[in-house]
Design an enzyme around this catalytic site. Sequence first.
Site, PDB file in Angstrom:
ATOM      1  N   ASN A 184       0.786  -1.244   0.000  1.00 52.45           N
ATOM      2  CA  ASN A 184       0.000   0.000   0.000  1.00 52.45           C
ATOM      3  C   ASN A 184       0.820   1.298   0.000  1.00 52.45           C
ATOM      4  O   ASN A 184       0.298   2.336  -0.383  1.00 52.45           O
ATOM      5  CB  ASN A 184      -1.043  -0.012   1.134  1.00 52.45           C
ATOM      6  CG  ASN A 184      -0.435  -0.164   2.492  1.00 52.45           C
ATOM      7  OD1 ASN A 184       0.722  -0.549   2.621  1.00 52.45           O
ATOM      8  ND2 ASN A 184      -1.200   0.137   3.521  1.00 52.45           N
ATOM      9  N   GLY A 206       2.906  -5.244   7.495  1.00 51.24           N
ATOM     10  CA  GLY A 206       1.891  -6.005   6.768  1.00 51.24           C
ATOM     11  C   GLY A 206       0.760  -6.401   7.689  1.00 51.24           C
ATOM     12  O   GLY A 206       0.519  -5.746   8.706  1.00 51.24           O
ATOM     13  N   GLU A 258       4.965  -3.889  12.167  1.00 51.10           N
ATOM     14  CA  GLU A 258       4.044  -2.758  11.945  1.00 51.10           C
ATOM     15  C   GLU A 258       2.820  -3.347  11.252  1.00 51.10           C
ATOM     16  O   GLU A 258       2.861  -3.645  10.059  1.00 51.10           O
ATOM     17  CB  GLU A 258       4.703  -1.703  11.044  1.00 51.10           C
ATOM     18  CG  GLU A 258       5.927  -1.043  11.635  1.00 51.10           C
ATOM     19  CD  GLU A 258       5.587  -0.084  12.766  1.00 51.10           C
ATOM     20  OE1 GLU A 258       4.429   0.367  12.861  1.00 51.10           O
ATOM     21  OE2 GLU A 258       6.495   0.205  13.565  1.00 51.10           O
ATOM     22  N   CYS A 286      -2.972   1.290   6.916  1.00 51.12           N
ATOM     23  CA  CYS A 286      -3.026   0.648   8.236  1.00 51.12           C
ATOM     24  C   CYS A 286      -3.740   1.533   9.250  1.00 51.12           C
ATOM     25  O   CYS A 286      -4.269   1.041  10.230  1.00 51.12           O
ATOM     26  CB  CYS A 286      -1.623   0.339   8.708  1.00 51.12           C
ATOM     27  SG  CYS A 286      -0.490   1.701   8.449  1.00 51.12           S
TER      28      CYS A 286
HETATM   29  P1  NAP Z   1       0.499  -8.945   3.827  1.00 46.82           P
HETATM   30  O1  NAP Z   1      -0.355  -9.823   3.016  1.00 46.82           O
HETATM   31  O2  NAP Z   1       0.720  -9.283   5.260  1.00 46.82           O
HETATM   32  O3  NAP Z   1       1.910  -8.881   3.065  1.00 46.82           O
HETATM   33  C1  NAP Z   1       2.950  -8.045   3.493  1.00 46.82           C
HETATM   34  C2  NAP Z   1       4.275  -8.624   3.031  1.00 46.82           C
HETATM   35  O4  NAP Z   1       4.509  -9.856   3.708  1.00 46.82           O
HETATM   36  C3  NAP Z   1       4.308  -8.946   1.540  1.00 46.82           C
HETATM   37  O5  NAP Z   1       5.593  -8.680   1.047  1.00 46.82           O
HETATM   38  C4  NAP Z   1       4.018 -10.434   1.538  1.00 46.82           C
HETATM   39  O6  NAP Z   1       4.478 -11.087   0.389  1.00 46.82           O
HETATM   40  C5  NAP Z   1       4.778 -10.875   2.766  1.00 46.82           C
HETATM   41  N1  NAP Z   1       4.356 -12.156   3.348  1.00 46.82           N
HETATM   42  C6  NAP Z   1       3.160 -12.789   3.227  1.00 46.82           C
HETATM   43  N2  NAP Z   1       3.182 -13.964   3.918  1.00 46.82           N
HETATM   44  C7  NAP Z   1       4.413 -14.065   4.480  1.00 46.82           C
HETATM   45  C8  NAP Z   1       5.059 -15.043   5.298  1.00 46.82           C
HETATM   46  N3  NAP Z   1       4.425 -16.162   5.676  1.00 46.82           N
HETATM   47  N4  NAP Z   1       6.331 -14.831   5.699  1.00 46.82           N
HETATM   48  C9  NAP Z   1       6.994 -13.710   5.342  1.00 46.82           C
HETATM   49  N5  NAP Z   1       6.442 -12.741   4.540  1.00 46.82           N
HETATM   50  C10 NAP Z   1       5.171 -12.914   4.127  1.00 46.82           C
HETATM   51  O7  NAP Z   1      -0.009  -7.440   3.792  1.00 46.82           O
HETATM   52  P2  NAP Z   1      -0.494  -6.563   2.541  1.00 46.82           P
HETATM   53  O8  NAP Z   1      -1.820  -7.059   2.097  1.00 46.82           O
HETATM   54  O9  NAP Z   1       0.599  -6.422   1.548  1.00 46.82           O
HETATM   55  O10 NAP Z   1      -0.653  -5.150   3.262  1.00 46.82           O
HETATM   56  C11 NAP Z   1      -1.763  -4.820   3.992  1.00 46.82           C
HETATM   57  C12 NAP Z   1      -1.561  -5.001   5.484  1.00 46.82           C
HETATM   58  O11 NAP Z   1      -0.418  -4.260   5.893  1.00 46.82           O
HETATM   59  C13 NAP Z   1      -2.715  -4.434   6.284  1.00 46.82           C
HETATM   60  O12 NAP Z   1      -3.017  -5.273   7.364  1.00 46.82           O
HETATM   61  C14 NAP Z   1      -2.183  -3.095   6.771  1.00 46.82           C
HETATM   62  O13 NAP Z   1      -2.810  -2.598   7.907  1.00 46.82           O
HETATM   63  C15 NAP Z   1      -0.755  -3.446   7.014  1.00 46.82           C
HETATM   64  N6  NAP Z   1       0.079  -2.239   7.029  1.00 46.82           N
HETATM   65  C16 NAP Z   1       0.599  -1.787   8.208  1.00 46.82           C
HETATM   66  C17 NAP Z   1       1.342  -0.603   8.243  1.00 46.82           C
HETATM   67  C18 NAP Z   1       1.950  -0.083   9.514  1.00 46.82           C
HETATM   68  O14 NAP Z   1       2.879   0.731   9.435  1.00 46.82           O
HETATM   69  N7  NAP Z   1       1.479  -0.468  10.681  1.00 46.82           N
HETATM   70  C19 NAP Z   1       1.534   0.105   7.066  1.00 46.82           C
HETATM   71  C20 NAP Z   1       0.984  -0.382   5.890  1.00 46.82           C
HETATM   72  C21 NAP Z   1       0.266  -1.553   5.880  1.00 46.82           C
HETATM   73  P3  NAP Z   1       3.541 -11.288  -0.932  1.00 46.82           P
HETATM   74  O15 NAP Z   1       2.351 -10.401  -0.781  1.00 46.82           O
HETATM   75  O16 NAP Z   1       4.428 -10.887  -2.026  1.00 46.82           O
HETATM   76  O17 NAP Z   1       3.166 -12.734  -0.952  1.00 46.82           O
END
Ligand code: NAP
Length: 468
Positions: free
Chosen positions: A147, A223, A243, A277
Amino acid sequence: MLINGEWQEGREYFEVRNPYDGSLLRKVPLSSKLDVEDAVLSAKKAAAIMADLPAHKRSAILTNTSRLIENKKKEIAELITGESGKAIKYSTGEVERAIQTFQFAAEEAKQIHGETVPMDASPNSEKRFAFYQPFPIGIIGAITPFNFPLNLVAHKVAPALAAGNSVVLKPSSYTPLTSIRLAEIMMEAGLPKGALNIVFGGGSTVGEWIVENENLAMISFTGSPPVGKRIKERAGMKRVALELGSNSASVIEPDADIDRAIPRCIIGAFSNAGQSCISLQRIYIHEKIFDEFKGKFIGAVKKIKVGNPMETDTEYGPMIEEKEAVRAEEWIKEAVDRGAKVLWGGERKGGIIAPTVMTDVKRDMKVVCNEVFAPLVTLIQYREFEDALDMVNDSRYGLQAGIFTKDIHKALDSFKKLHVGGVIINDVPTFRVEHMPYGGVKESGTGREGVKFAIKEMMELKLIVFNL
Ligand code: NAP
């Protein structure tokens, strides 16, 4: 892939597509386990080089990066919009924020220092002299979401390098292209070979190979909460910064300036199609002003332009994938079936969800208690300020909260009582700048980003004691 300062091909490739029109943007190599190991070895060599690089040189690389990004602002903003579907005005804002992230890191790189310890305070160490100093922790594994494909990568890479570490980065498979461009820029800025390595591929393969690699000192992850939990379980003895997400809330007190609150709530709830997030998902409004707020808010929602993210007046475009929009639509339906009302929106066209405002919701509906991560906000009435604070806290998340009030006592009361990482008075929880401490409690994560705070987490204190 970027390994040891060289761009490398892969055996297999995956496609990166534009979420708005489905066009193919580029094919990106899918990293193998061996590629990840090579990237780690390269980072290991570079960790020693980075640890020896004087602060002024690390600072200069970060300043150069900031300037080069500034020169390429338009190009990078278009790249972000192309691969993430983010409206161009917000992609431009993201680039502006990343310029600052690198500049703050350049400044902080020169401020890293330790302190002396008053050894004569103990009778056991009267004739000793000691000081401690932070040292780089080593190799940081950075895993980032889709995002904010530039600035959330910047929030890991910039502090890691400012501290004198090296990095193995795995960006989201939806948005790897911005990371490629950033790495090209950083090499032009003078980054030593191997200080930043990038591998690509799915989280359950490439992500986990990084998390489990014994050579890494720390995993810095941004994530979703379920992935964050899994990473913490698998990271062994490594330091882990998480985060994660939230279902962030605002409280609107009767003394609040409603006309000031509404445009901020619109941005908080709908920018980036709610895929932030700290997106505003729950608005608690005092019963005395509920109808007035609701009327004015819906009036503003009607004016939101949704569609082509490349047009400068578009507020938001598609969600990252159609299946995410379908999920949000199902959650809306589930709430409606249980008695919630849709005041505006609720429809889906492909990957685009209309700006949706709901009321008469219950605390255990998915649109309230889960992270909705879609352009959807709920309006909920309350009578007592204390009850509103309890409802904000009634969440398994705790990232930031926004309180609209002119009463300093209520502001400070919320600061004390809310279980979150940040309380934002007279603004939405969605507010963030690059040098403030940022992070959550409960399922929103552990650790703090914000350049100075991330640097601290990416360093290890070491003590030296002289026996005089
Ligand atoms: P996500 O599905 O958790 O993915 C985040 C990253 O983790 C991607 O690079 C993903 O790879 C990787 N990943 C997935 N499964 C993994 C595993 N088992 N082991 C290691 N890495 C793994 O999140 P998203 O859909 O991209 O982003 C949305 C989420 O991020 C929301 O929950 C949002 O609130 C959160 N977020 C938090 C913040 C903060 O600062 N607190 C900021 C922005 C977003 P692939 O997708 O390439 O498979």
